[in-house]
Design an enzyme around this catalytic site. Structure first.
Site, PDB file in Angstrom:
ATOM      1  N   LYS A   1       0.839  -1.212   0.000  1.00 45.65           N
ATOM      2  CA  LYS A   1       0.000   0.000   0.000  1.00 45.65           C
ATOM      3  C   LYS A   1       0.872   1.260   0.000  1.00 45.65           C
ATOM      4  CE  LYS A   1      -2.440  -2.699  -0.511  1.00 45.65           C
ATOM      5  NZ  LYS A   1      -2.467  -4.172  -0.450  1.00 45.65           N
TER       6      LYS A   1
ATOM      7  N   GLY B   1       9.621 -22.116  15.845  1.00 51.54           N
ATOM      8  CA  GLY B   1       8.883 -23.003  16.745  1.00 51.54           C
ATOM      9  C   GLY B   1       8.486 -24.308  16.074  1.00 51.54           C
TER      10      GLY B   1
ATOM     11  N   GLY C   1      -0.236 -14.160 -13.259  1.00 50.51           N
ATOM     12  CA  GLY C   1      -1.337 -14.170 -12.299  1.00 50.51           C
ATOM     13  C   GLY C   1      -1.997 -12.804 -12.190  1.00 50.51           C
ATOM     14  N   ALA C   2      -3.256 -12.719 -12.646  1.00 53.05           N
ATOM     15  CA  ALA C   2      -4.006 -11.452 -12.538  1.00 53.05           C
ATOM     16  C   ALA C   2      -4.933 -11.505 -11.340  1.00 53.05           C
ATOM     17  CB  ALA C   2      -4.788 -11.190 -13.816  1.00 53.05           C
TER      18      ALA C   2
ATOM     19  N   ILE D   1      -2.891  -9.657  -5.880  1.00 54.52           N
ATOM     20  CA  ILE D   1      -1.514  -9.174  -5.720  1.00 54.52           C
ATOM     21  C   ILE D   1      -0.924  -8.770  -7.078  1.00 54.52           C
ATOM     22  CG2 ILE D   1       0.809  -9.821  -4.939  1.00 54.52           C
ATOM     23  CD1 ILE D   1      -0.525 -11.585  -2.814  1.00 54.52           C
TER      24      ILE D   1
ATOM     25  N   VAL E   1       1.155 -16.209  -8.324  1.00 57.23           N
ATOM     26  CA  VAL E   1       0.157 -17.239  -8.658  1.00 57.23           C
ATOM     27  C   VAL E   1      -0.555 -17.756  -7.412  1.00 57.23           C
ATOM     28  CG1 VAL E   1       1.261 -17.948 -10.804  1.00 57.23           C
ATOM     29  CG2 VAL E   1       1.988 -18.983  -8.646  1.00 57.23           C
ATOM     30  N   GLY E   2      -0.587 -16.945  -6.388  1.00 59.52           N
ATOM     31  CA  GLY E   2      -1.279 -17.346  -5.161  1.00 59.52           C
ATOM     32  C   GLY E   2      -0.296 -17.642  -4.044  1.00 59.52           C
ATOM     33  N   ARG E   3      -0.832 -18.053  -2.902  1.00 60.04           N
ATOM     34  CA  ARG E   3       0.010 -18.334  -1.742  1.00 60.04           C
ATOM     35  C   ARG E   3      -0.362 -19.694  -1.169  1.00 60.04           C
ATOM     36  NH1 ARG E   3       2.883 -14.221   0.119  1.00 60.04           N
ATOM     37  NH2 ARG E   3       2.829 -14.928   2.271  1.00 60.04           N
TER      38      ARG E   3
ATOM     39  N   HIS F   1     -23.562  15.060   2.881  1.00 62.48           N
ATOM     40  CA  HIS F   1     -23.418  15.531   1.505  1.00 62.48           C
ATOM     41  C   HIS F   1     -22.356  16.611   1.459  1.00 62.48           C
ATOM     42  CE1 HIS F   1     -24.445  16.781  -2.535  1.00 62.48           C
ATOM     43  NE2 HIS F   1     -24.438  18.039  -2.104  1.00 62.48           N
TER      44      HIS F   1
END
Ligand code: FAD
Ligand code: AMP
Length: 475
Positions: free
Chosen positions: A57, A121, A190-191, A194, A279-281, A454
């Site tokens: 952002k 961990g 990948g559209a 992200i 292409v994603g996570r 307004h």
């Protein structure tokens, strides 16, 4: 051995929020985190703060200012000459924001007395965790015990064999947040959310951007009317999005990437300076010890949980990207709060039907609830109201004439709001009203009878609600 009421594994927006809420509720709490930042220092905040929501952002805002000054300021009678971008300064600004916010989480941990255990961990059992220290922090492993464990290990970028990420010519979303110059040509695989956000950043700064998307439908999960509007707007901005285009291979030549892809017309090839793989996570359970202690994962690698985020192990919960549901920071955080409340003997609340989605392109795209197609497929009778931003005085005054709309879907019989879809300026903020209305089980009439200031963009929400009942005033 240290013993806690709760140990959280992972300090992303799921884990750190869960840990803070547990501590607020009087539970002795520790949070194990293995993240090392670009300087090699331990950092809290996970994907979201370090390489996700916040840095993306920051760059979207910087590039938006740049594009505005270059192309739109003139409309307001403002002449700005010699507009240029200092990429290194933009990236440094982003890094400072990340550093300030991640340090802020450390401050919140201190304030709430959450113990930050730096290391990786691994579950030894349903109440013991082994912690391996981070690089340069010794080699001695420690074991902590906990009455309750919350796993919040998040997700990592998915990979595809034809495009091996080297973080130089071919990068993932993390690499795309720190280019040191604007690539002249940029390919994106990948559209999705992200890919479109990162494509927008670099396009605004001057890259020629080609986005390849394997699916034939653009933004498949989004309401069709909204996706079609987004398609038109993004095309107008010059994003070259090719649908039904499956990447089959990549190579390199003279510091460029050669991309080959297949669509229904055949094989194609082009060269770019950089290629981003978005292409994603995939859920992150690496080195978590799931197999050894019998923690059940589903066939896609997500930790299996019930509606209360309980795993199959007693008193072990899992939340956020590592479990089913949308991979969104606020979903992770709310699951974290709900689990903390349940551990403390209270009632945890998580309404999966009212989770907002946002795509931070410009105009922004945001929605909550069901799409028109989903309603049709489910055989639900609905009424629909649409109000275009072209008819909004505030949007006009802002110079936001790029189209867009608010669309509200209400149950034909009960008038209950079933879905709200926005494409337009500040959609990310506007959607909050719709989420609240849905959370209260509101009707479209409730929004229609609510007084909206307004002139505001929110009046479009009001008018769309009036339109559901066929009584909009300004269209
Ligand atoms: P994560 O944030 O992934 O955190 C998991 C943490 O666990 C990490 O810090 C990791 O180091 C740690 N960890 C993992 N395993 C271990 C272990 N064994 N021991 C110790 N620590 C461990 N979502 C939005 O809602 N809005 C957006 O605008 C948005 N933009 C995004 C932009 C980009 C470029 C990306 C990549 C993602 C974006 N997301 C956005 C998604 C969002 O970042 C994730 O949904 C969110 O971070 C998930 O939170 P989490 O706590 O489940 O996991
Ligand atoms: P998201 O899930 O929002 O992160 O989006 C990822 C996008 O990448 C989806 O729309 C996928 O269809 C797309 N995708 C996945 N694999 C490929 C591929 N090999 N070529 C092109 N697009 C792809």
């Amino acid at each position: 051995m240290q013993n806690f009421d709760v140990v959280v594994i992972g300090a992303g927006p799921g884990g750190y929020v869960a840990a803070i809420r547990c501590a607020q509720l009087g539970l002795s709490t520790a949070c194990v985190e293995s993240w090392l930042n670009e300087e090699g220092k331990p950092a809290l905040g996970g994907t979201c703060l370090n390489v996700g929501c916040i840095p993306s952002k920051a760059l979207l805002d910087s590039s938006h200012h740049f594009a505005h000054m270059k192309h739109e300021a003139i409309e307001h009678g403002i002449t700005v000459t010699g507009v240029s971008i200092d990429v290194n300064r933009m990236i440094t600004r982003k890094a400072k924001i990340v550093s300030m916010l991640t340090q802020g989480i450390a401050g919140l941990f201190r304030k709430n007395k959450v113990e930050w255990l730096q290391g990786h961990g691994r579950l030894l059992s349903a109440n013991q965790i082994e912690i391996t220290p981070l690089a340069n922090a010794g080699t001695e492993k420690t074991i902590v015990s906990a009455k309750h464990i919350i796993i919040a290990t998040g997700s990592v970028p998915a990979k595809i064999p034809p495009a091996h990420v080297d973080q130089d010519l071919i990068v993932d979303s993390t690499g795309a947040l720190c280019f040191n110059q604007v690539p002249r040509t940029l390919g994106i695989i990948g559209a999705g959310v992200i890919g479109l956000e990162l494509g927008s950043v670099w396009k605004r700064l001057g890259s020629e951007v080609v986005i390849l998307e394997a699916l034939e439908d653009f933004l498949a999960p989004v309401d069709r009317q909204i996706a079609n509007e987004a398609w038109k707007t993004l095309q107008k901005q010059g994003l070259d999005i090719r649908l039904g285009a499956k990447v089959t291979g990549t190579g390199s030549n003279n510091q460029q990437v050669i991309v080959t892809y297949q669509d229904k017309e055949g094989k194609h090839q082009f060269n770019v300076d950089k290629l981003i793989v978005c292409v994603g996570r995939k859920p992150n359970t690496e080195g978590l010890g799931a197999d050894e202690c019998g923690l059940i994962l589903d066939e896609r690698g997500f930790i299996e949980v019930d509606e209360h985020c309980r795993t199959n192990l007693p008193n072990v919960y899992a939340i956020g990207d590592v479990v089913r549901g949308p991979m969104l920071a606020h979903k992770a955080s709310e699951e974290g709060v709900a689990v903390a409340e349940r551990i403390a003997g209270r009632t945890g609340h998580m309404n999966y039907a009212a989770i907002p989605w946002v795509i931070y392109t410009w105009p922004e795209i945001a929605w909550v609830g069901m799409t028109e197609q989903e309603l049709k497929d489910a055989g639900i009778n609905y009424r629909c109201g649409v109000f275009p931003f072209a008819a909004s005085g505030r949007a006009r005054a802002m110079g936001e004439t790029g189209g867009g709309m608010v669309k509200i879907l209400g149950d034909a019989k009960t008038d209950r709001i079933l879905g709200v879809h926005v494409i337009g300026p500040n959609a990310s903020e506007l959607i909050a009203e719709a989420v609240l209305a849905m959370e209260f089980d509101g009707s479209t009439e409730d929004i229609a009878r609510t007084i909206h200031a307004h002139p505001t963009l929110a009046e479009a929400m009001h008018e769309a609600a009036l339109a559901v009942d066929g009584r909009p005033v300004h269209i």
